[in-house]
Design a protein around this motif. Structure first.
Motif, short mmCIF file in Angstrom:
data_model
loop_
_atom_site.label_atom_id
_atom_site.label_comp_id
_atom_site.label_asym_id
_atom_site.label_seq_id
_atom_site.Cartn_x
_atom_site.Cartn_y
_atom_site.Cartn_z
N HIS A 473 0.96 -1.22 0.11
CA HIS A 473 0.08 0.15 0.24
C HIS A 473 0.76 1.45 0.15
O HIS A 473 0.29 2.38 -0.02
CB HIS A 473 -0.87 -0.02 1.22
N LEU A 474 2.05 1.22 -0.01
CA LEU A 474 3.15 2.33 0.00
C LEU A 474 3.46 2.71 -1.29
O LEU A 474 3.98 3.66 -1.62
CB LEU A 474 4.43 1.97 0.86
N ARG A 475 3.09 1.89 -2.36
CA ARG A 475 3.57 2.39 -3.67
C ARG A 475 3.04 3.53 -4.24
O ARG A 475 3.87 4.42 -4.51
CB ARG A 475 3.09 1.20 -4.72
N THR A 476 1.76 3.79 -4.02
CA THR A 476 1.06 5.11 -4.48
C THR A 476 1.83 6.28 -3.86
O THR A 476 2.11 7.50 -4.61
CB THR A 476 -0.31 4.92 -4.42
N SER A 477 1.88 6.18 -2.51
CA SER A 477 2.34 7.41 -1.60
C SER A 477 3.66 7.48 -2.23
O SER A 477 4.25 8.75 -2.30
CB SER A 477 2.28 7.14 -0.12
#
Length: 1075
Positions: A473-477
């Motif tokens: 879930h850190l990819r987009t950020s």
């Protein structure tokens, strides 16, 4: 409990409301109030004097009177007499409840064992609803008559501003009689504080009268003494001990009450603005301005609240609680952020203030409640950005460094010491989320913020590369933060960071040596110690693949910056570096005398050469991946970038001329660059004066080419282009539009995406330049693998049709004769031959009469070109044969089946040709559609015989074609089911080649998918055999791919059998006509 009831009864008699008859008899409100108080006092005295049940109450009242010293029995002020009675009864009630509570705790009541589900007994200080209402009434009388009238002007909210009844109360109070006002205020406040010491009584006291008590304590403790009195005893003031006790009481009160409520009351005590307008909105009275000493005191107290642990949160809650969003909410958030970012004057030092406030500001970003989190994040983001802008020295130390500390910790130190801790998942997740909120959501770039991010950008990019390899879930950020940083940084800084991230400025890993990012348990990442790799080859492979993956991730990141010029500028910068590498190559390759060198100097010399080669290879790798991963419309968005691209091409050509080398690659680069210049100048796009100015960079290179190039035609063209640019198009020789016509492309790179240039007629590649020679030793379909020019994107390579690259050759016009196309199909020039084959294919597909009459010639021509080594040619031939089979299936299929079965003496050449013919047959099988049962029988025989071929590639190809055909045969497959099953089962269990076993299992999957619900009817006799074969693969086959294919086939079979056993229920309405 009887004592409690008696005291509450006495309080209710004392606070009996005014009769309506008194107000209707013409008496004023003030007169009615005084008479009501007098009557209630008389009734209370009568009630207390009679009744044996009040003996204990009278004794307690006398005991309380003996202990206190402030009771004034001879006062002439009726209101104060009333307040004294109320205070005495409150003290009696508080002390009585306190005694009951102590006895309850000393001798707790044992629970009833017979009824264990019964509720525990209530403590004796719990009051009923009616008793609480009576208590609230008496507290209101005490505050209204014994506290508010004695507050100084501007301290608290005046009674006259609260209600009309408040004005009457102010008139009823007499200030000219004993005791003095300060004493009355002190006595009332002390009694209220003593009563509030009991928890059951503290709630009604503080929920409604906290602000009045705070105002009284502020006045008693901090109001400065007046230098001169007004002739009364009201200005004698308090003793030092009394003022000190009031200060302690105030600070104790502020500590134990819910801090947001305290802050709200302090804000109210500060009063209105310094200059209140004469009239307020709504016709109400204007707020009284608070005195200077009170404003200063409230500011100090507010600063103290702010500096305490969780003080920032308390301030934000005090101001924002109850707001429901909207424009006013945004303004409040901005106002609170400005308050937090400004160091108050009462603070000891700015450093101490920011050291305590900045961590609390970061904590505001971590709330989970949706509405609260949204408001708190607005405040925290704005406060952080204001601090960074106004106080960068403190923001860098106390805000940004703690914010980025997990990333700093990931990059600092080494993994040699196993006692070092990694970075936990929650730390990295919180860090990335906070940075995203402040940078991307806040979107207020500053030099300090960008510099702080630049220090950890390599670690952040490494984390981004890790998230691209895993589900996180850190990819987009991470992606949004990197894009924000690159977009808002100055272009030289951004370009330098890009070169650093892709390894062109030296090796960069982003994390400390010996550590790596690993998947977390909650979808995040964690920094752990890397396992050592003992094999040097494996370590080298991991290093090289990791560097390539970083470059691919960087190119994907640049691909998301669609509205930015940064990808194009970075591309041009790399081309300039490539030109510099070409210029330095001659110096590197010069012979160096190593005989006089020491061993250390020789080692340094060799390491320098190896490092130089490594940097050049890294540069070529980055350019190749950029050309492969980014469209030219993003690399060359503006005419100035196109000009920069051409400049880099001409610079490389000039370097080649200076060295005296003329390789085919450099010659092709020069011709393409000059063709692009001619296309720009021929009117493909409308050029402005600025465009001509930017093209001035081409003049020295064109002049050098016109003087040094060995070919006269190139010299003349360079001179004409130079003259056209220098005159801004006024001089336009004929060679320029002619060259532009020859160099026609599907879309001009000088135009933005979506604006195609006009298609221009093109000559063949061989006639474009007389001196051009095509190198047939390398397949032209893979230009990106060449060593020197692989990184330079060719505009001609961008246009594709049907998966076959179009190398700058436009399609022949429809008027070209069929015979001319036949001649060009035998040309030695690869592009000319390929385009001719495609033109003949189109003629057959369009039903051209001459082409259909010469089908035998076309068949022979296509079969001959199948043996060509260039993929551009043999793919065109495969396409042509597929069209011929679709047009003449009976005649062409027999010839192709013969070619597929025969083999020539040259084994390698025969194998390639058979595989290509197999590709044609597979395309023909797909195109048959419903005619597959009619024309497919001879194909099945050929494919089944091909499964016995000695070469594994032919066996796999035959099985692949067999699967494509069988899934279209439907019920025609029934008679062949047993033979097909036997063949596939034998290959699955006996063939040694993994690719053949994979193909056999895949055939079963295709057959099941094609038959679908008809599987049980067509394959009923062999279905069990096929199922057992698939289960054998899953259990015993060592090849993982074959096992995967078998599992997919079993899933297809499972779906078929489920639909067969449990058919879908359909609601149908049938109409039957009776005879």
């Amino acid at each position: 409990m009887k004592m409690t009831t008696a005291l509450i009864k006495s309080i209710s008699i004392l606070t009996k409301p005014i009769r309506e008859a008194q107000l209707c008899d013409g008496h004023s409100t003030q007169t009615a109030l005084v008479s009501a108080l007098q009557r209630n006092l008389s009734e209370l005295q009568e009630h207390m004097s009679r009744g044996e049940e009040l003996v204990e109450a009278r004794q307690l009242l006398e005991e309380v009177k003996r202990e206190i010293t402030w009771v004034c029995n001879d006062t002439d002020d009726l209101t104060w007499s009333f307040v004294q009675e109320c205070l005495l009864l409150l003290l009696c009630l508080a002390r009585h409840l306190n005694r009951l509570l102590e006895a309850f705790h000393q001798n707790p009541t044992a629970p009833n064992s017979a009824t264990p589900e019964a509720a525990p007994p209530l403590p004796p200080d719990v009051l009923s609803v009616a008793q609480q209402k009576t208590l609230g009434t008496v507290l209101q009388f005490v505050v209204t008559l014994g506290l508010c009238p004695y507050l100084a002007p501007g301290v608290g909210v005046a009674l006259g501003l609260r209600s009309a009844f408040g004005a009457a109360v102010e008139g009823a109070v007499r200030h000219d009689v004993a005791p003095e006002g300060e004493r009355r205020l002190l006595n009332t406040t002390n009694v209220l504080l003593e009563v509030s010491a009991l928890s059951s009584l503290a709630t009604p006291v503080f929920t409604r009268h906290l602000g009045d008590i705070m105002a009284a304590l502020c006045q008693l403790a901090y109001r400065p003494k007046r230098p001169e009195g007004d002739g009364t005893n009201s200005n004698k003031g308090l003793t030092v001990e009394e003022r000190k006790s009031c200060k302690e009481a105030l600070h104790n009160l502020l500590r134990k009450v819910y801090q947001p409520i305290v802050i709200k009351e302090l804000l109210v005590l500060q009063g209105g603005p310094k200059r209140a307008s004469s009239g307020s909105r709504g016709g109400g009275k204007a707020l009284t301005q608070a005195p200077t000493w009170l404003r200063r005191l409230c500011g100090q107290l507010l600063s103290d609240r702010l500096m305490q642990p969780q003080g920032v949160q308390a301030v934000v809650r005090a101001i924002l609680e109850g707001t429901g969003g909207g424009d006013s909410d945004w303004r409040k958030c901005d106002a609170v952020a400005k308050i937090l970012a400004a160091c108050p004057q009462q603070s000891l030092s700015a450093q101490s203030y920011y050291s305590q406030v900045c961590p609390q500001v970061l904590e505001l970003l971590h709330f989970k409640d949706k509405l609260t989190a949204q408001q708190f994040q607005r405040v925290a983001t704005r406060a952080a950005l204001i601090m960074v802008q106004d106080r960068p020295e403190f923001a860098q130390r106390f805000l940004l460094f703690p914010l980025l500390s997990p990333l700093h910790h990931s990059a600092e130190g080494t993994g040699d010491d196993l006692s070092q801790d990694g970075v936990q998942e929650w730390e990295l997740t919180r860090c990335i989320e906070d940075v995203y909120k402040i940078c991307v959501v806040g979107n207020s770039p500053s030099e300090v913020l960008l510099k702080a991010l630049a220090d950890v950008i390599s670690t952040l990019f490494s984390l981004f590369c890790f998230t691209k390899q895993n589900v996180s879930h850190l990819r987009t950020s991470c992606q949004e933060i990197l894009i924000w940083f690159l977009s808002h940084s100055e272009h030289p800084v951004a370009l330098s960071q890009l070169k650093h991230l892709c390894g062109l400025l030296g090796e960069v890993s982003g994390v400390k040596h010996g550590f790596q990012f690993s998947p977390g348990s909650e979808g995040g990442a964690i920094l752990t110690i890397r396992e050592l790799i003992s094999d040097e080859d494996d370590a080298l492979y991991e290093k090289v693949s990791g560097e390539q993956w970083r470059v691919q991730c960087l190119v994907q990141l640049l691909g998301e910056m669609k509205d930015s010029d940064l990808p194009g500028e970075f591309f041009l910068l790399l081309l300039q570096d490539l030109t510099a590498v070409a210029a330095e190559q001659e110096e590197v390759e010069q012979e160096v005398d190593t005989s006089s060198m020491t061993l250390l100097e020789l080692e340094q010399h060799l390491l320098g050469r190896v490092s130089g080669h490594g940097q050049r290879l890294a540069l070529l790798q980055v350019l190749a991946i950029m050309c492969d991963g980014l469209p030219y419309t993003q690399l060359l968005r503006k005419p100035t970038q196109v000009v920069g691209f051409i400049v880099s091409m001409l610079q490389r050509a000039c370097v080649s001329l200076e060295r005296g080398t003329d390789s085919p690659v450099e010659s092709q680069t020069l011709r393409m660059g000059m063709g692009l210049v001619a296309t720009l100048l021929s009117g493909a796009t409308e050029l402005t004066a600025d465009d001509y100015s930017s093209m001035g960079e081409l003049l020295p290179h064109l002049e050098q080419i016109s003087q040094q190039h060995p070919e006269p035609f190139i010299q003349e063209l360079a001179s004409d282009l130079r003259a056209t640019i220098a005159t801004h198009g006024a001089y336009h020789p004929k060679t320029v539009p002619k060259t532009a016509t020859q160099h026609s492309t599907a879309q001009s790179p000088a135009q933005p995406a979506g604006h195609s240039s006009n298609s221009l007629p093109a000559c063949t590649q061989s006639s474009r330049f007389p001196s051009r020679q095509q190198d047939h030793s390398k397949p032209i379909s893979h230009p990106k693998h060449t060593t020197d020019s692989g990184a330079t994107p060719k505009v001609n390579d961008i246009q594709t049709t049907g998966g076959i690259p179009n190398y700058g050759i436009s399609e022949p016009s429809s008027s070209k004769a069929f015979s001319e196309c036949l001649l060009e199909a035998c040309d030695l020039d690869v592009p000319t031959r390929a385009v001719a084959l495609r033109s003949l294919t189109r003629s057959v597909k369009d039903g051209d009469k001459e082409a259909l009459q010469n089908k035998d010639k076309l068949l022979t021509l296509f079969l001959e070109n199948l043996e060509h080594e260039d993929s551009f040619v043999y793919l065109s031939a495969i396409q042509g044969l597929a069209v011929l089979v679709d047009t003449f299936p009976e005649q062409i299929l027999q010839r192709l089946l013969g070619e597929y079965q025969t083999s020539s003496p040259e084994r390698e050449r025969a194998l390639e040709t058979r595989l290509k013919v197999g590709e044609v047959l597979m395309r023909a099988s797909r195109a048959m559609g419903d005619l597959a049962p009619h024309y497919g029988r001879p194909l099945i025989g050929v494919f089944l015989s091909g499964t016995r071929d000695e070469d594994s590639s032919v066996r796999a190809s035959s099985l692949s074609n067999l699967g494509e055909l069988c899934q279209r045969l439907n019920f025609s497959l029934g008679p062949l089911a047993q033979e097909l099953s036997t063949c596939l089962t034998a290959l699955i269990k006996t063939d040694k080649e993994a690719e053949v076993r994979r193909a056999a299992v895949h055939v079963i999957a295709l057959v099941l998918r094609g038959l679908s619900d008809k599987t049980t009817q067509v394959l009923g006799d062999v279905l069990l055999e096929l199922y057992r074969a698939l289960k054998w693969v899953v259990r015993s086959d060592p090849d993982e791919v074959a096992v995967l294919h078998a599992q997919l086939a079993l899933e297809e079979l499972d779906d078929v059998m489920r639909r067969f056993i449990f058919p879908q229920q359909k609601l149908e309405k049938r109409i039957v006509v009776l005879p």
